[in-house]
Design a protein around this motif. Sequence first.
Motif, PDB file in Angstrom:
ATOM      1  N   GLU A  55     -16.360 -31.828  19.018  1.00 39.32           N
ATOM      2  CA  GLU A  55     -14.904 -30.953  18.983  1.00 39.32           C
ATOM      3  C   GLU A  55     -14.391 -31.030  17.961  1.00 39.32           C
ATOM      4  O   GLU A  55     -12.858 -30.648  18.345  1.00 39.32           O
ATOM      5  CB  GLU A  55     -14.877 -31.963  20.372  1.00 39.32           C
ATOM      6  N   ASP A  73     -11.798 -27.641  17.896  1.00 41.26           N
ATOM      7  CA  ASP A  73     -11.196 -28.034  18.358  1.00 41.26           C
ATOM      8  C   ASP A  73     -10.283 -28.972  18.053  1.00 41.26           C
ATOM      9  O   ASP A  73      -8.747 -29.067  18.135  1.00 41.26           O
ATOM     10  CB  ASP A  73     -11.115 -28.656  20.395  1.00 41.26           C
ATOM     11  N   LYS A  74     -10.861 -30.319  17.696  1.00 37.52           N
ATOM     12  CA  LYS A  74      -9.862 -31.208  17.124  1.00 37.52           C
ATOM     13  C   LYS A  74      -8.989 -30.951  15.132  1.00 37.52           C
ATOM     14  O   LYS A  74      -8.124 -31.941  15.482  1.00 37.52           O
ATOM     15  CB  LYS A  74      -9.959 -32.337  16.940  1.00 37.52           C
ATOM     16  N   ASP A 132      -6.386 -24.511  12.212  1.00 41.16           N
ATOM     17  CA  ASP A 132      -7.764 -23.388  11.873  1.00 41.16           C
ATOM     18  C   ASP A 132      -7.653 -23.521  10.561  1.00 41.16           C
ATOM     19  O   ASP A 132      -8.644 -22.571   9.929  1.00 41.16           O
ATOM     20  CB  ASP A 132      -7.075 -21.678  13.100  1.00 41.16           C
TER      21      ASP A 132
END
Length: 157
Positions: free
Chosen positions: A50, A53-54, A57
């Motif tokens: 993850e 996602d965490k 960007d």
Amino acid sequence: MPKIENPLLISLYSYYVEKVLSETSNIDEANQRLRDLGNEIGQQVYLNTEIVDKTKDNVTTREDVSKLIETVYRVLFDKRPTDIDMKSARGSVRITDDHCVWCQEVNLEGMRGFGYCEVFSGILESVLEFKGVDAKVFQEMSQATGADACVWNVRLM
């Protein structure tokens, strides 16, 4: 010293370190081989956890790098590093871990300069590269070779 939570992981890693040491002619080469292993692992860690996602960007500041390091630590080790220092090293981020998971119960003598936990340098360098950060990561001190803590330097280019 923390209790060894995953003896299989620690055993596999110590086996690989022994193999690298037996196949290399000097400490610098051994350190690089461990970083290379970490780089390969880091690609899989980034793509299969993850972390994507965490984290942001675009990682553009040392503060962003610091937050990314904390996330990587949490995902890999289910803990935080002892310290993440952005003040004492200009252009770098320094990570300190008083209870390193890689070198638990390891005591190497006569191995000055050897980064027993260099695999983490490669993992972190790979994750940073995925996030567009140009950095060189290396282990400055290792508990396995007698230091009080494991310390990594993330030199931002």
